[in-house]
Motif scaffolding. Structure first.
Motif, PDB file in Angstrom:
ATOM      1  N   ASP A 244       0.799  -1.232   0.000  1.00 18.22           N
ATOM      2  CA  ASP A 244       0.000   0.000   0.000  1.00 18.22           C
ATOM      3  C   ASP A 244       0.832   1.282   0.000  1.00 18.22           C
ATOM      4  O   ASP A 244       0.279   2.372   0.003  1.00 18.22           O
TER       5      ASP A 244
ATOM      6  N   HIS B  57       0.308   3.417  -3.166  1.00 19.16           N
ATOM      7  CA  HIS B  57      -1.018   4.030  -3.131  1.00 19.16           C
ATOM      8  C   HIS B  57      -1.039   5.242  -2.201  1.00 19.16           C
ATOM      9  O   HIS B  57      -1.568   6.297  -2.554  1.00 19.16           O
ATOM     10  N   GLN B  58      -0.454   5.088  -1.011  1.00 20.61           N
ATOM     11  CA  GLN B  58      -0.461   6.187  -0.050  1.00 20.61           C
ATOM     12  C   GLN B  58       0.341   7.387  -0.557  1.00 20.61           C
ATOM     13  O   GLN B  58      -0.061   8.542  -0.365  1.00 20.61           O
TER      14      GLN B  58
ATOM     15  N   ARG C 184       0.812   8.162  -3.712  1.00 21.04           N
ATOM     16  CA  ARG C 184       0.039   8.737  -4.814  1.00 21.04           C
ATOM     17  C   ARG C 184      -1.103   9.610  -4.276  1.00 21.04           C
ATOM     18  O   ARG C 184      -1.350  10.708  -4.782  1.00 21.04           O
TER      19      ARG C 184
ATOM     20  N   GLY D 234       1.289   5.996 -10.431  1.00 19.32           N
ATOM     21  CA  GLY D 234      -0.007   5.447 -10.788  1.00 19.32           C
ATOM     22  C   GLY D 234       0.062   4.143 -11.537  1.00 19.32           C
ATOM     23  O   GLY D 234      -0.779   3.263 -11.346  1.00 19.32           O
TER      24      GLY D 234
ATOM     25  N   ARG E 218       0.442   1.383  -8.990  1.00 18.09           N
ATOM     26  CA  ARG E 218      -0.762   1.212  -8.185  1.00 18.09           C
ATOM     27  C   ARG E 218      -1.889   0.608  -9.006  1.00 18.09           C
ATOM     28  O   ARG E 218      -2.581  -0.313  -8.551  1.00 18.09           O
ATOM     29  N   ASP E 219      -2.104   1.107 -10.211  1.00 18.18           N
ATOM     30  CA  ASP E 219      -3.199   0.595 -11.035  1.00 18.18           C
ATOM     31  C   ASP E 219      -2.998  -0.884 -11.358  1.00 18.18           C
ATOM     32  O   ASP E 219      -3.950  -1.670 -11.338  1.00 18.18           O
TER      33      ASP E 219
ATOM     34  N   VAL F  14      -3.812  -2.949  -8.120  1.00 17.23           N
ATOM     35  CA  VAL F  14      -5.250  -3.040  -7.859  1.00 17.23           C
ATOM     36  C   VAL F  14      -5.931  -3.958  -8.870  1.00 17.23           C
ATOM     37  O   VAL F  14      -6.771  -4.798  -8.517  1.00 17.23           O
TER      38      VAL F  14
END
Length: 510
Positions: free
Chosen positions: A247, A250-251, A253, A290, A293-294, A297
């Motif tokens: 994570d 993500h954090q 970003r 991104g 992260r993308d 996910v």
């Protein structure tokens, strides 16, 4: 090679009488037995930049000999009494791996010795009924010398209580109550380094540039407090991103987005001639993050959907193809993230955020009363969201509507972040509006994830068909994602109606 662990500890002034002045902790909480070890001699040279950038951010880097964990230690602050300690083997120079983990703090400045600390340590081990280690009490006699010629010397005693890995932090409170009864109080320095810098004079002349006086409670004060918090979070997340921690990307970003949103929404407070270039750089960094992260996910989403299918609906080597897809795409995007964090451009961005806080380009409205200025910023973002939603909901189902809903999602985020900045000034009314904006954002996020998943699943189906495999399962998952996206669109009307309630905006100054 590095090893990482979390340490949770507290430091105290030593008891009068040394080891003899320590209370017997047998029977305190889960402590069933206490054993004594030592003394042992520890010799540590602490490294920092000339202007002590690590110390300023509550981080420490040392080369230590003696004791069971001789080597290089980089300690990074986490929440409360906890720090992350990264260990590397002994070497003459600072290991490259530790320099990289400290880069967001040092910004590439040379690391050099600043303080030499030698300690004579006696340890008491607190164990449970099965003999498992719960905590260690270390009583140190400390001798510190400034590394620079002509520097001073200091001596003091120190008691440290450190939990064993995995032990609940509540044990520290139990032990502290017993120590207090003996008159043992917390030390006034958070670390040996902090005290050594102060008492040897090694920290003189390294005071950071101070921010000009900003009127307390003003719009400028609220906005700068938010920027300062998020900029610090960006720096703190850097080592976790480099270490591929869950994570972390993500954090980081999200932190970039919060900063961008704040600088955009409060252009009436901070001069956009300074903040617009910063926003562009934050957008660049978020874009580099991104991709990783993308991909993360998307892989988790497809994997979970696949695992939920009955076995008789999984045809062909579906799991194997998904793993190959994740590895081939994941390695590429993780490399892109690491490359971005290694660029001078990234370090310049961190420097620019520091400069913004130290020398804020305040506009006239920054010094006034916060209610009207900050409410106007929030309501302006609300109007943008309302326009995006009206446009999207008027479109027929299809790609154009999906794109418009994605733009509405981004507008909902901007409203949410603007409300976060204003909450200390405007209280519950803006918090309620931010909560409704988050609900809209979350629903639109689920919709967008389903849209992106459909594109990925179509690609997997085409690849499977081309390899002579069955594409049935990929098509089934595609259909489920499409149905999910349509369901989110049906829910949206009700969620937006709640966010568009005029009663939410009525308490805010217009």
């Amino acid at each position: 090679m590095t090893q990482s662990k979390r340490e949770t500890e507290r430091k105290y002034e030593p008891p009068s009488g040394g080891v003899a002045g320590l209370p017997d902790l047998t029977g305190v909480g889960p402590v069933a037995s206490v054993t004594t070890a030592g003394p042992e001699e520890l010799d540590a040279v602490y490294h920092d930049t000339e202007d002590l950038r690590l110390a300023a951010s509550s981080a420490t880097l040392r080369r230590r000999t003696g004791g069971p964990d001789a080597g290089w230690h980089l300690k990074l602050p986490l929440a409360g009494d906890t720090r992350e300690e990264v260990w590397a083997p002994l070497s003459d120079e600072v290991p490259k791996s530790l320099r990289e983990l400290a880069l967001s703090r040092t910004r590439g400045a040379e690391l050099r010795p600043v303080v030499h600390i030698r300690s004579t340590r006696t340890v008491r081990r607190l164990c449970d009924a099965e003999g498992g280690l719960l905590a260690e009490l270390s009583l140190d006699e400390v001798r510190a010398d400034a590394a620079a010629s002509g520097g001073g010397r200091a001596e003091w005693g120190e008691l440290e209580v450190e939990l064993a890995e995995g032990v609940h932090a509540g044990l520290l409170d139990v032990v502290e109550r017993k120590l207090r009864k003996k008159g043992i109080v917390r030390a006034d320095s958070p670390s040996k380094l902090a005290r050594a810098l102060r008492e040897t004079g090694a920290g003189a002349g390294a005071e950071p540039e101070r921010c000009p006086e900003v009127v307390a409670g003003s719009p400028g004060a609220h906005v700068l407090a938010y920027v300062r918090e998020q900029a610090g979070r960006l720096v703190s997340l850097d080592p976790a991103v480099r270490g591929d921690r869950p994570d972390a990307v993500h954090q980081m970003r999200v932190t970039c987005r919060r900063l961008r949103g704040c600088l955009r929404s409060y252009r009436s407070v901070l001069d956009r001639r300074v903040t617009d270039p910063l926003r562009a750089e934050l957008r660049w960094l978020a874009g580099e993050l991104g991709a990783a992260r993308d991909q993360e996910v998307l892989g988790e989403r497809i994997g979970a959907a696949l695992a939920a299918l009955p076995d008789d609906l999984v045809l062909g080597p579906v799991a194997a193809r998904l793993r190959v897809w994740e590895v081939s795409h994941g390695g590429e995007v993780r490399s892109r993230t690491r490359e971005a964090l290694a660029t001078p451009r990234y370090l310049r961005l961190l420097d620019a955020l520091d400069a913004l806080v130290r020398r804020p380009p305040l506009r006239a409205k920054a010094t006034g009363k916060p209610a009207r200025t900050m409410a106007r910023a929030v309501l302006k973002e609300y109007d943008r969201l309302a326009g995006r939603m009206e446009e999207a909901l008027a479109l027929p189902a299809g790609r154009a509507r999906e794109t418009a809903l994605h733009e509405a999602r981004k507008a909902a985020k901007k409203l949410r972040y603007a409300a976060e900045v204003a909450r200390p000034a405007l209280g519950k009314p803006v918090a309620r509006l931010g909560k409704r904006a988050k609900a809209v954002q979350s629903l639109l996020g689920e919709h967008q994830d389903a849209v992106v998943a459909q594109d990925a699943l179509r690609g997997l189906a085409v690849a499977a068909h081309g390899a002579g495999e069955s594409a049935f399962t990929w098509g089934l998952l595609h259909g489920l994602e499409r149905a999910g996206a349509e369901a989110r669109q049906r829910e949206l009307t009700e969620v937006w109606r709640a966010a568009a309630d005029p009663a939410l905006r009525a308490p805010l100054p217009h």
